[in-house]
Design a protein around this motif. Structure first.
Motif, PDB file in Angstrom:
ATOM      1  N   GLY A 124     -11.103   7.499 -36.229  1.00  0.00           N
ATOM      2  CA  GLY A 124     -11.591   6.761 -37.395  1.00  0.00           C
ATOM      3  C   GLY A 124     -10.925   7.207 -38.670  1.00  0.00           C
ATOM      4  O   GLY A 124     -10.745   6.411 -39.612  1.00  0.00           O
ATOM      5  N   ALA A 125     -10.528   8.481 -38.751  1.00  0.00           N
ATOM      6  CA  ALA A 125      -9.853   8.985 -39.948  1.00  0.00           C
ATOM      7  C   ALA A 125      -8.525   8.264 -40.166  1.00  0.00           C
ATOM      8  O   ALA A 125      -8.139   7.986 -41.307  1.00  0.00           O
ATOM      9  N   SER A 126      -7.824   7.949 -39.068  1.00  0.00           N
ATOM     10  CA  SER A 126      -6.554   7.222 -39.197  1.00  0.00           C
ATOM     11  C   SER A 126      -6.781   5.837 -39.763  1.00  0.00           C
ATOM     12  O   SER A 126      -5.962   5.321 -40.529  1.00  0.00           O
ATOM     13  N   VAL A 127      -7.903   5.228 -39.393  1.00  0.00           N
ATOM     14  CA  VAL A 127      -8.260   3.914 -39.928  1.00  0.00           C
ATOM     15  C   VAL A 127      -8.543   4.020 -41.421  1.00  0.00           C
ATOM     16  O   VAL A 127      -8.041   3.219 -42.242  1.00  0.00           O
ATOM     17  N   MET A 128      -9.342   5.014 -41.801  1.00  0.00           N
ATOM     18  CA  MET A 128      -9.700   5.168 -43.207  1.00  0.00           C
ATOM     19  C   MET A 128      -8.476   5.457 -44.072  1.00  0.00           C
ATOM     20  O   MET A 128      -8.383   4.992 -45.210  1.00  0.00           O
ATOM     21  N   GLU A 129      -7.531   6.196 -43.534  1.00  0.00           N
ATOM     22  CA  GLU A 129      -6.315   6.467 -44.293  1.00  0.00           C
ATOM     23  C   GLU A 129      -5.538   5.186 -44.563  1.00  0.00           C
ATOM     24  O   GLU A 129      -4.958   5.005 -45.635  1.00  0.00           O
ATOM     25  N   LYS A 130      -5.553   4.266 -43.598  1.00  0.00           N
ATOM     26  CA  LYS A 130      -4.908   2.972 -43.804  1.00  0.00           C
ATOM     27  C   LYS A 130      -5.658   2.120 -44.836  1.00  0.00           C
ATOM     28  O   LYS A 130      -5.098   1.178 -45.394  1.00  0.00           O
ATOM     29  N   MET A 131      -6.925   2.469 -45.063  1.00  0.00           N
ATOM     30  CA  MET A 131      -7.728   1.777 -46.072  1.00  0.00           C
ATOM     31  C   MET A 131      -7.552   2.401 -47.460  1.00  0.00           C
ATOM     32  O   MET A 131      -8.200   1.985 -48.413  1.00  0.00           O
ATOM     33  N   GLY A 132      -6.692   3.412 -47.553  1.00  0.00           N
ATOM     34  CA  GLY A 132      -6.441   4.032 -48.843  1.00  0.00           C
ATOM     35  C   GLY A 132      -7.307   5.231 -49.151  1.00  0.00           C
ATOM     36  O   GLY A 132      -7.391   5.680 -50.300  1.00  0.00           O
ATOM     37  N   VAL A 133      -7.957   5.778 -48.122  1.00  0.00           N
ATOM     38  CA  VAL A 133      -8.841   6.937 -48.276  1.00  0.00           C
ATOM     39  C   VAL A 133      -8.088   8.199 -47.870  1.00  0.00           C
ATOM     40  O   VAL A 133      -7.381   8.208 -46.859  1.00  0.00           O
ATOM     41  N   SER A 134      -8.233   9.267 -48.628  1.00  0.00           N
ATOM     42  CA  SER A 134      -7.711  10.575 -48.225  1.00  0.00           C
ATOM     43  C   SER A 134      -8.783  11.257 -47.395  1.00  0.00           C
ATOM     44  O   SER A 134      -9.924  11.382 -47.848  1.00  0.00           O
ATOM     45  N   THR A 135      -8.442  11.694 -46.196  1.00  0.00           N
ATOM     46  CA  THR A 135      -9.458  12.251 -45.308  1.00  0.00           C
ATOM     47  C   THR A 135      -9.194  13.721 -44.997  1.00  0.00           C
ATOM     48  O   THR A 135      -8.065  14.197 -45.040  1.00  0.00           O
ATOM     49  N   SER A 136     -10.269  14.420 -44.679  1.00  0.00           N
ATOM     50  CA  SER A 136     -10.194  15.791 -44.183  1.00  0.00           C
ATOM     51  C   SER A 136     -11.295  15.951 -43.144  1.00  0.00           C
ATOM     52  O   SER A 136     -12.318  15.260 -43.205  1.00  0.00           O
ATOM     53  N   ALA A 250     -11.982  -5.678 -41.789  1.00  0.00           N
ATOM     54  CA  ALA A 250     -10.892  -4.852 -42.319  1.00  0.00           C
ATOM     55  C   ALA A 250     -10.740  -3.575 -41.504  1.00  0.00           C
ATOM     56  O   ALA A 250      -9.617  -3.158 -41.179  1.00  0.00           O
ATOM     57  N   PHE A 251     -11.865  -2.935 -41.169  1.00  0.00           N
ATOM     58  CA  PHE A 251     -11.807  -1.731 -40.341  1.00  0.00           C
ATOM     59  C   PHE A 251     -11.155  -2.038 -38.993  1.00  0.00           C
ATOM     60  O   PHE A 251     -10.306  -1.271 -38.507  1.00  0.00           O
ATOM     61  N   GLU A 252     -11.566  -3.144 -38.374  1.00  0.00           N
ATOM     62  CA  GLU A 252     -11.035  -3.473 -37.056  1.00  0.00           C
ATOM     63  C   GLU A 252      -9.548  -3.817 -37.121  1.00  0.00           C
ATOM     64  O   GLU A 252      -8.771  -3.433 -36.241  1.00  0.00           O
ATOM     65  N   GLU A 253      -9.156  -4.511 -38.166  1.00  0.00           N
ATOM     66  CA  GLU A 253      -7.746  -4.859 -38.333  1.00  0.00           C
ATOM     67  C   GLU A 253      -6.885  -3.597 -38.431  1.00  0.00           C
ATOM     68  O   GLU A 253      -5.842  -3.485 -37.774  1.00  0.00           O
ATOM     69  N   LYS A 254      -7.341  -2.635 -39.224  1.00  0.00           N
ATOM     70  CA  LYS A 254      -6.587  -1.386 -39.371  1.00  0.00           C
ATOM     71  C   LYS A 254      -6.628  -0.568 -38.079  1.00  0.00           C
ATOM     72  O   LYS A 254      -5.658   0.120 -37.740  1.00  0.00           O
TER      73      LYS A 254
END
Length: 297
Positions: A124-136, A250-254
């Motif tokens: 899920g972190a890889s998805v969020m990064e594609k949404m413009g989120v910085s993850t840790s 959008a989540f599913e697309e990413k």
């Protein structure tokens, strides 16, 4: 169950080895067993994440069906074997959906996510990064402090009853559902293969069946606990939100972009993903016809 012929002493995380060191410690024999989730090892083995939690993936019943009665378990063990880890892997707990995020602002469009710093787990972190989120991927014990200090803006961690223990409801206003990134999460018991080989067949069966009992208990206990904690959170001012169709799409697309990249980059990820996808396509016939619609919100 073993009349004391089999004993296990439990150490809290960090007491013997750090959480991220469990796999190497068990494989080397530094400790003879460890409890973790395979998603922690995706940096070493990309496919490991598929044995932990899959975005838009199977719910607990379907996940267990693939593991126990599909090819899941043989692939799971093959992953460790082919990467040179001297471990026996046994699924030992599973939980149903997690919440997908705690925020201090409403998230209605993909643009609302851009620029946020967020604690996020697994694929899920890889998805969020594609949404413009910085993850840790902060460990649970560090998340509240990071939110409080503003080091991160938002976080996901687990189910409502577990999130409550970390105190998110005290400082975060919006709790978003559904847990598109973790509809079910598997936890594993890793046993050093040399230690495993020294056990009798009966002792091995006790461990394997105790873990199956733990799978049952984890899903039953988890399902029993969430609604009460959600109601309490609402009473304390938390707003429970359900992602709108724009966000879920959008989540599913990413996610599909992430899958395409990871299957192209790693042959074993592709092998596991292909097998799981084939199983799920078959399962769709059952799922589409067998179940009543969910309760409306």
């Amino acid at each position: 169950m073993s009349d004391n012929t089999l004993k296990m002493k439990i150490y809290e995380p960090g007491k013997l080895v750090g959480a991220k060191e469990i796999l190497d410690a068990v494989s080397s024999g530094k400790v003879n067993s460890g409890y973790a989730t395979a998603g922690y090892w995706q940096g070493k083995m990309p496919a490991a994440a598929l044995f932990s939690a899959v975005p838009f993936g199977p719910e607990a019943g379907e996940y267990m069906a693939w593991l126990y009665y599909g090819n899941g378990m043989s692939l799971y063990q093959e992953m460790y074997d082919t990467n040179g880890y001297n471990v026996k892997v046994i699924p030992c707990a599973i939980i149903s959906p997690e919440t997908s995020g705690w925020f201090n602002k409403e998230i209605n469009t993909p643009e609302d996510l851009k620029g946020l710093n967020m604690r996020f787990f697994g694929l899920g972190a890889s998805v969020m990064e594609k949404m413009g989120v910085s993850t840790s991927q902060l460990p649970g014990g560090e998340i509240f402090g990071a939110l409080e200090k503003g080091a991160i803006d938002a976080s996901e961690f687990s189910q409502p009853a577990i999130d409550k223990l970390l105190g998110f409801h005290k400082i975060m206003k919006y709790n978003y559902f559904p847990g598109w990134h973790q509809q079910a999460t598997v936890f594993e018991l890793l046993v050093n293969k040399d230690a495993w080989g020294k056990m009798s067949g009966g002792q091995q069966a006790i461990v394997e069946n105790t873990c199956k009992a733990s799978m049952t208990n984890a899903i039953a206990e988890g399902e029993s606990m969430q609604f009460e904690e959600m109601a309490k959170a609402q009473e304390n001012g938390v707003e429970i939100r359900y992602w709108n169709d724009t966000m879920l799409n959008a989540f599913e697309e990413k996610w599909l972009e992430v899958v395409e990249e990871k299957t192209a980059a790693d042959p074993f990820f592709n092998k596991v993903w292909s097998d799981l996808s084939t199983f799920r396509k078959g399962y769709d016939l059952w799922e589409a016809n067998a179940f009543l619609p969910r309760t409306t919100k």
